[in-house]
Design an enzyme around this catalytic site. Structure first.
Site, PDB file in Angstrom:
ATOM      1  N   ARG A 140      11.415  -4.026   9.587  1.00  0.00           N
ATOM      2  CA  ARG A 140      11.091  -2.910  10.477  1.00  0.00           C
ATOM      3  C   ARG A 140      10.934  -3.462  11.883  1.00  0.00           C
ATOM      4  NH1 ARG A 140       6.000   0.008   8.191  1.00  0.00           N
ATOM      5  NH2 ARG A 140       4.932  -1.193   9.816  1.00  0.00           N
ATOM      6  N   ARG A 152      -0.334  -9.175  13.376  1.00  0.00           N
ATOM      7  CA  ARG A 152      -0.875  -8.155  12.471  1.00  0.00           C
ATOM      8  C   ARG A 152      -1.780  -8.768  11.416  1.00  0.00           C
ATOM      9  NH1 ARG A 152       4.523  -5.717  11.040  1.00  0.00           N
ATOM     10  NH2 ARG A 152       3.498  -4.502   9.432  1.00  0.00           N
ATOM     11  N   LYS A 166       0.837  -1.211   0.000  1.00  0.00           N
ATOM     12  CA  LYS A 166       0.000   0.000   0.000  1.00  0.00           C
ATOM     13  C   LYS A 166       0.871   1.260   0.000  1.00  0.00           C
ATOM     14  CE  LYS A 166      -2.009  -0.934   3.943  1.00  0.00           C
ATOM     15  NZ  LYS A 166      -1.535  -2.284   4.331  1.00  0.00           N
ATOM     16  N   ARG A 211      -8.884   1.200   8.937  1.00  0.00           N
ATOM     17  CA  ARG A 211      -8.483  -0.178   9.150  1.00  0.00           C
ATOM     18  C   ARG A 211      -9.559  -0.954   9.912  1.00  0.00           C
ATOM     19  NH1 ARG A 211      -2.683   0.536   8.807  1.00  0.00           N
ATOM     20  NH2 ARG A 211      -1.563  -1.422   8.791  1.00  0.00           N
ATOM     21  N   ARG A 258      11.623  -6.858   5.036  1.00  0.00           N
ATOM     22  CA  ARG A 258      11.643  -5.421   5.291  1.00  0.00           C
ATOM     23  C   ARG A 258      12.366  -5.105   6.605  1.00  0.00           C
ATOM     24  NH1 ARG A 258       5.943  -2.292   5.390  1.00  0.00           N
ATOM     25  NH2 ARG A 258       5.685  -3.352   7.374  1.00  0.00           N
TER      26      ARG A 258
HETATM   27  P1  ADP Z   1       1.865  -1.857   7.211  1.00  0.00           P
HETATM   28  O1  ADP Z   1       2.904  -1.280   6.310  1.00  0.00           O
HETATM   29  O2  ADP Z   1       2.293  -3.123   7.845  1.00  0.00           O
HETATM   30  O3  ADP Z   1       0.511  -1.948   6.587  1.00  0.00           O
HETATM   31  P2  ADP Z   1       1.480   0.652   8.645  1.00  0.00           P
HETATM   32  O4  ADP Z   1       2.754   1.372   8.476  1.00  0.00           O
HETATM   33  O5  ADP Z   1       0.314   1.102   7.832  1.00  0.00           O
HETATM   34  O6  ADP Z   1       1.737  -0.910   8.473  1.00  0.00           O
HETATM   35  O7  ADP Z   1       1.022   0.688  10.195  1.00  0.00           O
HETATM   36  C1  ADP Z   1       1.888   0.275  11.229  1.00  0.00           C
HETATM   37  C2  ADP Z   1       1.110   0.075  12.520  1.00  0.00           C
HETATM   38  O8  ADP Z   1       0.489   1.323  12.927  1.00  0.00           O
HETATM   39  C3  ADP Z   1      -0.044  -0.922  12.453  1.00  0.00           C
HETATM   40  O9  ADP Z   1       0.394  -2.249  12.654  1.00  0.00           O
HETATM   41  C4  ADP Z   1      -0.959  -0.414  13.569  1.00  0.00           C
HETATM   42  O10 ADP Z   1      -0.515  -0.815  14.846  1.00  0.00           O
HETATM   43  C5  ADP Z   1      -0.799   1.092  13.512  1.00  0.00           C
HETATM   44  N1  ADP Z   1      -1.849   1.705  12.636  1.00  0.00           N
HETATM   45  C6  ADP Z   1      -1.650   2.331  11.463  1.00  0.00           C
HETATM   46  N2  ADP Z   1      -2.816   2.749  10.930  1.00  0.00           N
HETATM   47  C7  ADP Z   1      -3.786   2.377  11.804  1.00  0.00           C
HETATM   48  C8  ADP Z   1      -5.198   2.496  11.826  1.00  0.00           C
HETATM   49  N3  ADP Z   1      -5.865   3.089  10.843  1.00  0.00           N
HETATM   50  N4  ADP Z   1      -5.854   1.974  12.884  1.00  0.00           N
HETATM   51  C9  ADP Z   1      -5.216   1.378  13.891  1.00  0.00           C
HETATM   52  N5  ADP Z   1      -3.892   1.213  13.926  1.00  0.00           N
HETATM   53  C10 ADP Z   1      -3.170   1.709  12.903  1.00  0.00           C
END
Ligand code: ADP
Length: 189
Positions: free
Chosen positions: A129, A140, A13, A88, A127
């Site tokens: 992270r 997750r 994404k 989300r 990745r």
């Molecule tokens: P990924 O690249 O794995 O999709 P993100 O960088 O979008 O992850 O998000 C990292 C973390 O931040 C998520 O695992 C969650 O804990 C938190 N997070 C991000 N966006 C949201 C959201 N809309 N609602 C709840 N938690 C969120």
């Protein structure tokens, strides 16, 4: 245009949203980036959010909805936004619909990036992270299926959903994203 990206962690994404931001010239809003920046800046919000994301849990809806509501007040959002990682949960989606309805600029398109679990797990491990440990990744994905996947049905019912095959190279996936956008803007104009 208001565009939402949905998909499991590691679906690409963020990568695709950055390319689409350049293509369309709209603002890219990543809640994940916002939380990581807040944590690095040492704010109270960052500290609270980190407790959740380090454990692979979702940050509570009211916190996430609050930071998006605040961000949408900024004038650079007037031309449209690319939402990446938000909403989300269904309650976040309902809140976003209400915020955008108030502005008279509803969602135009929801792009769901589809990638198999084994592929996302491999990508996330690669990745590296700090929230990409095997245990956290499993959590997750679990949260994704339980809380985020229902969004796909929510948007399908609204007729906004376009599914995109997220496998292949970044260029291949972006070509599919662009095709979906071009079709939607031709239909809307
Ligand atoms: P990924 O690249 O794995 O999709 P993100 O960088 O979008 O992850 O998000 C990292 C973390 O931040 C998520 O695992 C969650 O804990 C938190 N997070 C991000 N966006 C949201 C959201 N809309 N609602 C709840 N938690 C969120």
């Amino acid at each position: 245009m208001q565009i939402v990206f949905v998909g499991p962690p590691g679906a690409g994404k963020g990568t695709q949203a950055l390319r689409l931001k350049v293509y369309l010239g709209v603002v890219h809003l990543s809640t994940g980036d916002m939380f990581r920046e807040a944590e690095q800046a040492g704010t109270e919000l960052g500290r609270q959010a980190a407790e959740f994301f380090r454990a692979g849990k979702l940050v509570p809806d009211d916190v996430v909805i609050g930071i998006i509501a605040e961000r949408l007040q900024q004038p650079d959002c007037d031309a449209g936004c690319l939402f990446d990682g938000f909403p989300r949960t269904v309650s976040q989606a309902v809140a976003l619909d209400a915020m955008l309805a108030q502005r008279g600029r509803p969602i135009d398109l929801v792009l769901a990036l589809e990638v198999a679990d084994e592929v996302v797990t491999e990508r996330l491990v690669g990745r590296g992270r700090m929230d990409d440990s095997p245990v956290t990744i499993r959590e997750r994905l679990r949260q994704y299926y339980q809380l985020t996947k229902p969004l796909i049905e929510y948007y399908r019912r609204q007729g906004l959903l376009r599914t995109i095959d997220g496998t292949g190279t970044e260029d291949q996936v972006f070509a599919r994203v662009r095709a979906a956008i071009d079709v939607a803007s031709a239909a809307g104009s």
